[in-house]
Each structure stands twice: as C-alpha cells, then as structure tokens.
Motif scaffolding. Structure first.
Motif, mmCIF file in Angstrom:
data_model
loop_
_atom_site.group_PDB
_atom_site.id
_atom_site.type_symbol
_atom_site.label_atom_id
_atom_site.label_comp_id
_atom_site.label_asym_id
_atom_site.label_seq_id
_atom_site.Cartn_x
_atom_site.Cartn_y
_atom_site.Cartn_z
ATOM 1 N N LYS A 1 0.828 -1.207 0.000
ATOM 2 C CA LYS A 1 0.000 0.000 0.000
ATOM 3 C C LYS A 1 0.859 1.252 0.000
ATOM 4 O O LYS A 1 0.691 2.136 -0.848
ATOM 5 C CB LYS A 1 -0.916 -0.011 1.227
ATOM 6 C CG LYS A 1 -1.813 1.211 1.313
ATOM 7 C CD LYS A 1 -2.699 1.164 2.551
ATOM 8 C CE LYS A 1 -3.572 2.407 2.642
ATOM 9 N NZ LYS A 1 -4.429 2.404 3.854
ATOM 10 N N LEU A 2 1.804 1.350 0.933
ATOM 11 C CA LEU A 2 2.666 2.528 1.010
ATOM 12 C C LEU A 2 3.556 2.634 -0.218
ATOM 13 O O LEU A 2 3.804 3.730 -0.735
ATOM 14 C CB LEU A 2 3.523 2.459 2.275
ATOM 15 C CG LEU A 2 4.468 3.632 2.529
ATOM 16 C CD1 LEU A 2 3.682 4.934 2.643
ATOM 17 C CD2 LEU A 2 5.287 3.393 3.782
ATOM 18 N N LYS B 1 7.994 14.365 7.891
ATOM 19 C CA LYS B 1 7.361 13.627 6.809
ATOM 20 C C LYS B 1 8.310 13.588 5.615
ATOM 21 O O LYS B 1 8.628 14.622 5.027
ATOM 22 C CB LYS B 1 6.032 14.282 6.415
ATOM 23 C CG LYS B 1 4.901 13.995 7.380
ATOM 24 C CD LYS B 1 3.584 14.533 6.846
ATOM 25 C CE LYS B 1 2.425 14.202 7.768
ATOM 26 N NZ LYS B 1 1.136 14.718 7.259
ATOM 27 N N LEU B 2 8.766 12.392 5.270
ATOM 28 C CA LEU B 2 9.707 12.222 4.163
ATOM 29 C C LEU B 2 9.161 11.230 3.162
ATOM 30 O O LEU B 2 8.566 10.215 3.535
ATOM 31 C CB LEU B 2 11.065 11.728 4.687
ATOM 32 C CG LEU B 2 11.810 12.633 5.667
ATOM 33 C CD1 LEU B 2 13.050 11.933 6.182
ATOM 34 C CD2 LEU B 2 12.177 13.950 5.007
ATOM 35 N N THR B 3 9.362 11.506 1.883
ATOM 36 C CA THR B 3 8.991 10.540 0.850
ATOM 37 C C THR B 3 10.055 9.458 0.769
ATOM 38 O O THR B 3 11.187 9.628 1.253
ATOM 39 C CB THR B 3 8.859 11.235 -0.513
ATOM 40 O OG1 THR B 3 10.153 11.742 -0.900
ATOM 41 C CG2 THR B 3 7.856 12.376 -0.448
ATOM 42 N N LEU B 4 9.698 8.333 0.163
ATOM 43 C CA LEU B 4 10.664 7.252 -0.009
ATOM 44 C C LEU B 4 11.823 7.695 -0.891
ATOM 45 O O LEU B 4 12.966 7.267 -0.686
ATOM 46 C CB LEU B 4 9.978 6.018 -0.608
ATOM 47 C CG LEU B 4 8.937 5.338 0.287
ATOM 48 C CD1 LEU B 4 8.275 4.180 -0.445
ATOM 49 C CD2 LEU B 4 9.587 4.843 1.582
ATOM 50 N N HIS B 5 11.547 8.567 -1.855
ATOM 51 C CA HIS B 5 12.623 9.085 -2.712
ATOM 52 C C HIS B 5 13.598 9.927 -1.887
ATOM 53 O O HIS B 5 14.820 9.837 -2.069
ATOM 54 C CB HIS B 5 12.037 9.922 -3.856
ATOM 55 C CG HIS B 5 11.459 9.118 -4.967
ATOM 56 N ND1 HIS B 5 12.211 8.642 -6.022
ATOM 57 C CD2 HIS B 5 10.197 8.675 -5.184
ATOM 58 C CE1 HIS B 5 11.450 7.963 -6.852
ATOM 59 N NE2 HIS B 5 10.213 7.962 -6.372
ATOM 60 N N ALA B 6 13.078 10.752 -0.976
ATOM 61 C CA ALA B 6 13.944 11.584 -0.141
ATOM 62 C C ALA B 6 14.783 10.712 0.795
ATOM 63 O O ALA B 6 15.966 10.980 1.020
ATOM 64 C CB ALA B 6 13.099 12.566 0.666
ATOM 65 N N ILE B 7 14.188 9.655 1.334
ATOM 66 C CA ILE B 7 14.930 8.749 2.217
ATOM 67 C C ILE B 7 16.032 8.040 1.436
ATOM 68 O O ILE B 7 17.172 7.939 1.896
ATOM 69 C CB ILE B 7 13.974 7.718 2.848
ATOM 70 C CG1 ILE B 7 12.975 8.412 3.772
ATOM 71 C CG2 ILE B 7 14.758 6.659 3.623
ATOM 72 C CD1 ILE B 7 11.892 7.497 4.299
ATOM 73 N N LYS B 8 15.686 7.572 0.254
ATOM 74 C CA LYS B 8 16.673 6.865 -0.576
ATOM 75 C C LYS B 8 17.870 7.764 -0.896
ATOM 76 O O LYS B 8 19.031 7.372 -0.698
ATOM 77 C CB LYS B 8 16.013 6.402 -1.877
ATOM 78 C CG LYS B 8 17.004 5.890 -2.925
ATOM 79 C CD LYS B 8 16.363 5.842 -4.300
ATOM 80 C CE LYS B 8 17.418 5.726 -5.387
ATOM 81 N NZ LYS B 8 16.853 5.856 -6.736
ATOM 82 N N GLU B 9 17.601 8.981 -1.351
ATOM 83 C CA GLU B 9 18.686 9.895 -1.702
ATOM 84 C C GLU B 9 19.510 10.276 -0.476
ATOM 85 O O GLU B 9 20.733 10.384 -0.549
ATOM 86 C CB GLU B 9 18.120 11.152 -2.371
ATOM 87 C CG GLU B 9 17.449 10.894 -3.716
ATOM 88 C CD GLU B 9 18.396 10.255 -4.721
ATOM 89 O OE1 GLU B 9 19.587 10.657 -4.758
ATOM 90 O OE2 GLU B 9 17.962 9.351 -5.447
ATOM 91 N N GLY B 10 18.845 10.463 0.653
ATOM 92 C CA GLY B 10 19.561 10.824 1.871
ATOM 93 C C GLY B 10 20.498 9.731 2.345
ATOM 94 O O GLY B 10 21.631 10.001 2.758
ATOM 95 N N VAL B 11 20.040 8.480 2.273
ATOM 96 C CA VAL B 11 20.889 7.358 2.701
ATOM 97 C C VAL B 11 22.064 7.188 1.740
ATOM 98 O O VAL B 11 23.206 6.947 2.165
ATOM 99 C CB VAL B 11 20.070 6.056 2.791
ATOM 100 C CG1 VAL B 11 20.982 4.862 3.056
ATOM 101 C CG2 VAL B 11 19.024 6.160 3.896
#
Length: 322
Positions: A88-89, A290-300
């Motif tokens: 879902k997410l 609140k972070l999007t999955l894209h923002a988390i991916k780029e940050g990591v």
C-alpha cells in the motif's frame, strides 16, 4: 491573589526561557559521504547503514515487458524491519493505483496497476492471493529500489516532562569541615580534640549538620529535591523549532506526559506538517519529519547520518537502473 498569579506567570516564563536556551537545535544535515558512485562497485547487491545483508537469487527474472518495467520507474518498495514489504505505502508513494481481482470460475487472483495486470496466481482465494503477492514482491525487489526500515525511530533528543532531580541542598555542606579560623574548632582543641571524627570511637560526623529550608507542604524528613515540571509551552516551542530546522532525527517524548498533553502536542505537530505517532508498549509519543521514499533513498545514498541510522537502501537485483 494578584501577586501569586503574577509570580506564577513569571515562573512559567522563566522556565520556558531556560528550556528554550538549553534546547540546541541541530541544523547540521549530517555527515555526507559520496556513495552514489560506489553503489554496485563497493557493496555489490546492497547499500546499507549498519550490518545488514541481503541474500537473493539474482538468476530469477520476472520477465516483464518493457512497458510494465517503465511503469515501475518511480516505484520504491518500503520494507519494515521484520522484512515484510508494504504494498500500500509502496504504490501510494509512487502515485499508482494497486488493485486486486479474483475470478472464482478460473480460480485466478490478479494484481493490477492502473487497471493493467502485473502478475497472477492460481488456486483458492487465500492461496492464490499469497502466491500472487509473493510474485509482486519478487518483481519489486528485482526491478525497484527498496527502502528498509531498520528500527521504529532514531533520536538524538529524548524529551522529558520533568527536570532531573537536583542535588540535595544538604550536599552543599559537604567538604566544608571546620578549620582553625573557626571559633568552634579552637574550643574543641582546648578540650583535647586533635581533629578527625567526634566520639569516643572516632566514628562521628566530619561535616557540620546541614540546614535545609522547608518551602513546601511535604512532611518532615521528605526529600525536598523532587523533579520540577516544565511548562507545556516549552515543549510546544521545541516542536516548532524542530519543524523549522533541518534535523531529521525523531523527537521521542517520555511517558511522563498526560493524555491531554499528548493530544495537544500531537495536534500541534500535525498542524506543522509533522508526523506524530504512538510507539512501543508504553505508548510514547514520537514526532518525525514527513519524508517521501525518494527523499529517504537519496539521503541514505548521500550518507545522511540520521537517515542511515534508521534506514537501509537496497538496489534492484537486475542490471536495469532508473
């Protein structure tokens, strides 16, 4: 009554100001390292924060059409710390509509993305659903990046409702032994005292008996160093600072807060577009950005310290990269 009210207001203002001054907001986005160019070369089949290893069979190819692969361009799978993927997410963040369909006559269960079938499985409803879901998870792990949550929250700031116990007022009398300049010291010397503990067995006290002023209604002998509550306005100010800063760690509030106070803090966090949730057996309030999955991916991938402590990023198994 006016004096008492005025004193209470001044005390609250003073406490809020002290809390505000002590609150050091970390605007440092974290230590970055250039990992983006070393993803496959250095780590092979995964990019991670901490010790995490992914065992996969890279020979299994779902063999999707080019059109289906292109529809997965913006999809990043989200994996919980127990290894399960949230479909879902995953598709909500990608802006895609994931639907299911089961044909009882053909005994076929289908997953559809924007009304187009992505995978199917045969069997009774429950069995076919499980098989089709496993296929969809394999497709995501083969063609898409995966963000894996390593733990529920990561914080550099535990927030407590009360100030820590202060050192007892009697502690200030320790190490204040009488010296030769004291008249009592000289009187004892004249009576044969040469220093050390009092008493025939030399087991008496060394420091003078301390005087502790009593300014509350607690009984005699009660510890006067009880924790001092911080006004709720101080925490609301801290949440506003957190919302306006660049720090990406989570704020974790202790269970010392009442239900009414928690509701008030959650409402404020939501109004500031933060993400409040209750976590753990003790139901602690945790406020996150609140972070999007894209923002988390780029940050990591850039080595953001706060994000790397909470998430791992796993690249797709295939050579196809988006």
């Amino acid at each position: 009554m006016k004096r008492k009210y005025s004193a209470d207001v001044n005390w609250r203002r003073e406490m809020v100001q002290k809390f505000h001054n002590a609150w050091i907001e970390s605007d440092n986005p974290g230590k970055y390292t250039n990992l983006s160019e070393q993803i496959h070369n250095s780590y092979g089949n995964f990019v991670k924060a901490g010790e995490f290893e992914l065992n996969v069979d890279t020979d299994i190819d779902p063999a999707l059409t080019r059109r289906d692969i292109q529809r997965l361009n913006n999809v990043i799978a989200y994996m919980y710390n127990d290894g399960k993927i949230s479909l879902k997410l995953t598709f909500e963040q990608a802006g895609l509509l994931l639907e299911t369909n089961y044909d009882e006559k053909e005994r076929l269960f289908r997953f559809l993305i924007n009304d187009r079938e992505i995978c199917q499985a045969e069997g009774d409803h429950q069995t076919a659903h499980t098989k089709a879901r496993d296929k969809l998870v394999e497709i995501l792990q083969y063609y898409c990046w995966t963000v894996k949550r390593l733990k529920e929250y990561h914080t550099r700031r535990d927030v407590f409702r009360k100030l820590p116990n202060k050192e007892s007022k009697t502690e200030c009398f320790k190490n204040q032994r009488l010296d030769e300049g004291n008249i009592g010291f000289r009187m004892l010397q004249k009576q044969g005292w040469s220093g050390g503990s009092l008493g025939s067995a030399n087991d008496g006290i060394l420091e003078p008996i301390g005087f502790q002023k009593k300014d509350n209604k607690a009984g005699l002998g009660a510890d006067g160093s009880s924790p001092q509550k911080i006004p709720i306005e101080a925490f609301m100010l801290a949440i506003k600072q957190y919302a306006g800063g660049n720090a990406l760690y989570d704020l974790v509030f202790s269970p010392q807060f009442s239900k009414h106070q928690v509701i008030k803090l959650k409402d404020l966090a939501s109004s500031l577009k933060l993400f409040p949730q209750m976590i753990g057996k003790k139901k602690q309030l945790v406020i996150s950005k609140k972070l999007t999955l894209h923002a988390i991916k780029e940050g990591v991938l850039k080595g953001h310290s706060d994000l790397c402590a909470k998430y791992a990023v796993i690249p797709p198994r295939c050579r196809y990269s988006k």
